[in-house]
Scaffold this motif. Structure first.
Motif, PDB file in Angstrom:
ATOM      1  N   PRO A 167       0.821  -1.201   0.000  1.00 23.75           N
ATOM      2  CA  PRO A 167       0.000   0.000   0.000  1.00 23.75           C
ATOM      3  C   PRO A 167       0.867   1.268   0.000  1.00 23.75           C
ATOM      4  O   PRO A 167       1.832   1.375   0.755  1.00 23.75           O
ATOM      5  N   VAL A 168       0.528   2.219  -0.873  1.00 31.93           N
ATOM      6  CA  VAL A 168       1.244   3.499  -0.978  1.00 31.93           C
ATOM      7  C   VAL A 168       0.235   4.615  -0.732  1.00 31.93           C
ATOM      8  O   VAL A 168      -0.738   4.758  -1.474  1.00 31.93           O
ATOM      9  N   MET A 169       0.462   5.378   0.318  1.00 30.13           N
ATOM     10  CA  MET A 169      -0.455   6.435   0.717  1.00 30.13           C
ATOM     11  C   MET A 169       0.294   7.771   0.753  1.00 30.13           C
ATOM     12  O   MET A 169       1.523   7.813   0.672  1.00 30.13           O
ATOM     13  N   PHE A 170      -0.464   8.837   0.889  1.00 25.77           N
ATOM     14  CA  PHE A 170       0.168  10.153   1.041  1.00 25.77           C
ATOM     15  C   PHE A 170      -0.603  10.973   2.065  1.00 25.77           C
ATOM     16  O   PHE A 170      -1.833  10.954   2.094  1.00 25.77           O
ATOM     17  N   SER A 171       0.156  11.690   2.904  1.00 25.59           N
ATOM     18  CA  SER A 171      -0.422  12.587   3.898  1.00 25.59           C
ATOM     19  C   SER A 171      -0.010  14.018   3.581  1.00 25.59           C
ATOM     20  O   SER A 171       1.179  14.346   3.657  1.00 25.59           O
ATOM     21  N   ARG A 172      -0.968  14.858   3.239  1.00 31.55           N
ATOM     22  CA  ARG A 172      -0.651  16.271   3.005  1.00 31.55           C
ATOM     23  C   ARG A 172      -0.392  16.985   4.322  1.00 31.55           C
ATOM     24  O   ARG A 172       0.363  17.953   4.369  1.00 31.55           O
ATOM     25  N   GLN A 173      -0.995  16.493   5.406  1.00 29.78           N
ATOM     26  CA  GLN A 173      -0.768  17.094   6.716  1.00 29.78           C
ATOM     27  C   GLN A 173       0.696  16.975   7.128  1.00 29.78           C
ATOM     28  O   GLN A 173       1.275  17.890   7.698  1.00 29.78           O
ATOM     29  N   ARG A 174       1.316  15.831   6.828  1.00 28.51           N
ATOM     30  CA  ARG A 174       2.721  15.596   7.195  1.00 28.51           C
ATOM     31  C   ARG A 174       3.662  15.736   6.005  1.00 28.51           C
ATOM     32  O   ARG A 174       4.872  15.732   6.196  1.00 28.51           O
ATOM     33  N   MET A 175       3.113  15.799   4.794  1.00 30.52           N
ATOM     34  CA  MET A 175       3.911  15.814   3.571  1.00 30.52           C
ATOM     35  C   MET A 175       4.830  14.595   3.535  1.00 30.52           C
ATOM     36  O   MET A 175       6.022  14.692   3.254  1.00 30.52           O
ATOM     37  N   ARG A 176       4.243  13.455   3.827  1.00 32.07           N
ATOM     38  CA  ARG A 176       5.003  12.195   3.832  1.00 32.07           C
ATOM     39  C   ARG A 176       4.340  11.169   2.927  1.00 32.07           C
ATOM     40  O   ARG A 176       3.108  11.025   2.919  1.00 32.07           O
ATOM     41  N   LEU A 177       5.190  10.458   2.189  1.00 31.91           N
ATOM     42  CA  LEU A 177       4.772   9.276   1.453  1.00 31.91           C
ATOM     43  C   LEU A 177       4.741   8.140   2.459  1.00 31.91           C
ATOM     44  O   LEU A 177       5.731   7.883   3.142  1.00 31.91           O
ATOM     45  N   TRP A 215       4.637  -1.792   5.058  1.00 28.23           N
ATOM     46  CA  TRP A 215       5.450  -3.000   4.874  1.00 28.23           C
ATOM     47  C   TRP A 215       5.889  -3.478   6.259  1.00 28.23           C
ATOM     48  O   TRP A 215       6.803  -2.933   6.840  1.00 28.23           O
ATOM     49  N   ALA A 216       5.187  -4.482   6.766  1.00 28.35           N
ATOM     50  CA  ALA A 216       5.444  -4.947   8.137  1.00 28.35           C
ATOM     51  C   ALA A 216       5.375  -3.773   9.104  1.00 28.35           C
ATOM     52  O   ALA A 216       6.228  -3.595   9.968  1.00 28.35           O
ATOM     53  N   GLY A 217       4.387  -2.946   8.930  1.00 31.69           N
ATOM     54  CA  GLY A 217       4.259  -1.702   9.684  1.00 31.69           C
ATOM     55  C   GLY A 217       4.393  -0.518   8.746  1.00 31.69           C
ATOM     56  O   GLY A 217       4.782  -0.663   7.583  1.00 31.69           O
ATOM     57  N   TRP A 218       4.087   0.647   9.258  1.00 30.74           N
ATOM     58  CA  TRP A 218       4.109   1.845   8.416  1.00 30.74           C
ATOM     59  C   TRP A 218       5.463   2.526   8.414  1.00 30.74           C
ATOM     60  O   TRP A 218       6.128   2.642   9.445  1.00 30.74           O
ATOM     61  N   LEU A 219       5.860   2.973   7.214  1.00 33.42           N
ATOM     62  CA  LEU A 219       7.066   3.776   7.017  1.00 33.42           C
ATOM     63  C   LEU A 219       6.625   5.090   6.388  1.00 33.42           C
ATOM     64  O   LEU A 219       5.711   5.126   5.560  1.00 33.42           O
ATOM     65  N   GLY A 220       7.284   6.174   6.761  1.00 34.36           N
ATOM     66  CA  GLY A 220       6.930   7.468   6.189  1.00 34.36           C
ATOM     67  C   GLY A 220       8.161   8.201   5.681  1.00 34.36           C
ATOM     68  O   GLY A 220       9.117   8.399   6.425  1.00 34.36           O
ATOM     69  N   ARG A 221       8.137   8.611   4.406  1.00 30.21           N
ATOM     70  CA  ARG A 221       9.264   9.338   3.797  1.00 30.21           C
ATOM     71  C   ARG A 221       8.884  10.795   3.589  1.00 30.21           C
ATOM     72  O   ARG A 221       7.911  11.108   2.910  1.00 30.21           O
ATOM     73  N   ASP A 222       9.650  11.686   4.218  1.00 25.78           N
ATOM     74  CA  ASP A 222       9.436  13.120   4.022  1.00 25.78           C
ATOM     75  C   ASP A 222       9.626  13.475   2.551  1.00 25.78           C
ATOM     76  O   ASP A 222      10.561  13.009   1.906  1.00 25.78           O
ATOM     77  N   THR A 223       8.724  14.291   2.014  1.00 22.73           N
ATOM     78  CA  THR A 223       8.852  14.709   0.623  1.00 22.73           C
ATOM     79  C   THR A 223       9.327  16.150   0.482  1.00 22.73           C
ATOM     80  O   THR A 223       9.652  16.578  -0.625  1.00 22.73           O
ATOM     81  N   THR A 224       9.385  16.891   1.591  1.00 19.50           N
ATOM     82  CA  THR A 224       9.830  18.286   1.492  1.00 19.50           C
ATOM     83  C   THR A 224      11.336  18.393   1.328  1.00 19.50           C
ATOM     84  O   THR A 224      11.845  19.411   0.873  1.00 19.50           O
ATOM     85  N   GLU A 225      12.062  17.341   1.748  1.00 18.95           N
ATOM     86  CA  GLU A 225      13.534  17.299   1.764  1.00 18.95           C
ATOM     87  C   GLU A 225      14.118  18.262   2.790  1.00 18.95           C
ATOM     88  O   GLU A 225      15.298  18.575   2.759  1.00 18.95           O
ATOM     89  N   ARG A 226      13.282  18.725   3.717  1.00 21.83           N
ATOM     90  CA  ARG A 226      13.767  19.668   4.724  1.00 21.83           C
ATOM     91  C   ARG A 226      13.495  19.209   6.156  1.00 21.83           C
ATOM     92  O   ARG A 226      13.837  19.909   7.101  1.00 21.83           O
ATOM     93  N   SER A 227      12.886  18.049   6.300  1.00 21.95           N
ATOM     94  CA  SER A 227      12.638  17.534   7.644  1.00 21.95           C
ATOM     95  C   SER A 227      13.909  16.870   8.179  1.00 21.95           C
ATOM     96  O   SER A 227      14.600  16.173   7.435  1.00 21.95           O
ATOM     97  N   PRO A 228      14.247  17.057   9.445  1.00 20.26           N
ATOM     98  CA  PRO A 228      15.416  16.372  10.025  1.00 20.26           C
ATOM     99  C   PRO A 228      15.271  14.853  10.002  1.00 20.26           C
ATOM    100  O   PRO A 228      16.259  14.137  10.013  1.00 20.26           O
ATOM    101  N   GLN A 229      14.025  14.369   9.977  1.00 19.73           N
ATOM    102  CA  GLN A 229      13.772  12.932   9.941  1.00 19.73           C
ATOM    103  C   GLN A 229      13.315  12.559   8.527  1.00 19.73           C
ATOM    104  O   GLN A 229      12.129  12.676   8.203  1.00 19.73           O
TER     105      GLN A 229
END
Length: 206
Positions: A56-66, A70-84
């Motif tokens: 499953p591939v989702m997107f959150s505009r609130q967090r700007m994360r993809l 996969w065995a739990g949720w992973l979130g990738r920052d899309t702004t390229e400016r988050s420390p995480q």
């Protein structure tokens, strides 16, 4: 009319670092076209494509994360400016394929490289893992000990080289054939083409 939603080069949301699952996650396949175009552009910039994700591939505009499941949720920052850059929401310390263990294991650093290398190895006798960094934690180490050989395919930079060297030596002390084979300098595995990945690992379709 907007052709796409801007997802890079903007300030990260205040809750970008939160480990509470975003309540506004939307399946990317059902998101508005402007969001889809923005996220697909982000993935292309990372040398990635939706075809590599069999999850499953989702997107959150609130967090700007993809968001990837996969065995739990992973979130990738899309702004390229988050420390995480990446967040794991369910305490994962590594990623692995659900398929049967093969004699050869390949270990990469990050989730994008995991999904792309896994796609490149589909149908081949290779098990793919991500150590979610350059340190192999205990649970992953126990799984790697079950393989005949392990190849550390970390990023082509000093941390990747150091981590691959250290972890391959650790495994050799337990009698497992392992070696460091990092990506070309300045590249991550995900930056390589499918053919390049197969040649690098040394396993290809006949």
């Amino acid at each position: 009319m907007k052709e796409h939603v801007r997802v890079t080069g903007i300030a990260p949301p205040v809750l970008s670092h939160s480990l509470i699952l975003p309540p506004d996650m939307v399946d990317l396949a059902h998101a508005e076209k402007a969001v889809q175009d923005g996220v697909l552009g982000f993935l292309a910039h990372k040398n990635m494509d939706l075809v590599y994700f069999d999850c499953p591939v989702m997107f959150s505009r609130q967090r700007m994360r993809l968001m990837l499941k996969w065995a739990g949720w992973l979130g990738r920052d899309t702004t390229e400016r988050s420390p995480q850059k990446w967040l794991t929401f369910d305490g994962q310390t590594f990623l692995h394929s659900a398929e049967s263990k093969h004699p050869l294991a390949v270990v990469v650093e990050d989730p994008f490289s995991f999904f792309k290398v896994r796609w490149a190895m589909r149908g081949l006798p290779v098990s793919v893992y991500s150590s979610l960094g350059t340190v192999v934690r205990d649970h992953l180490m126990m799984r790697l000990l079950e393989h005949d050989g392990v190849l550390f395919f970390y990023d082509g930079d000093p941390p990747g080289q150091g981590g691959a060297d250290t972890e391959s030596k650790r495994l050799r002390t337990f009698g497992v054939q392992s070696r460091s084979a990092i990506a070309p300098w300045g590249m991550d595995p995900k930056d390589m083409t499918i053919d390049q990945i197969q040649l690098h690992i040394g396993v290809q379709h006949g």
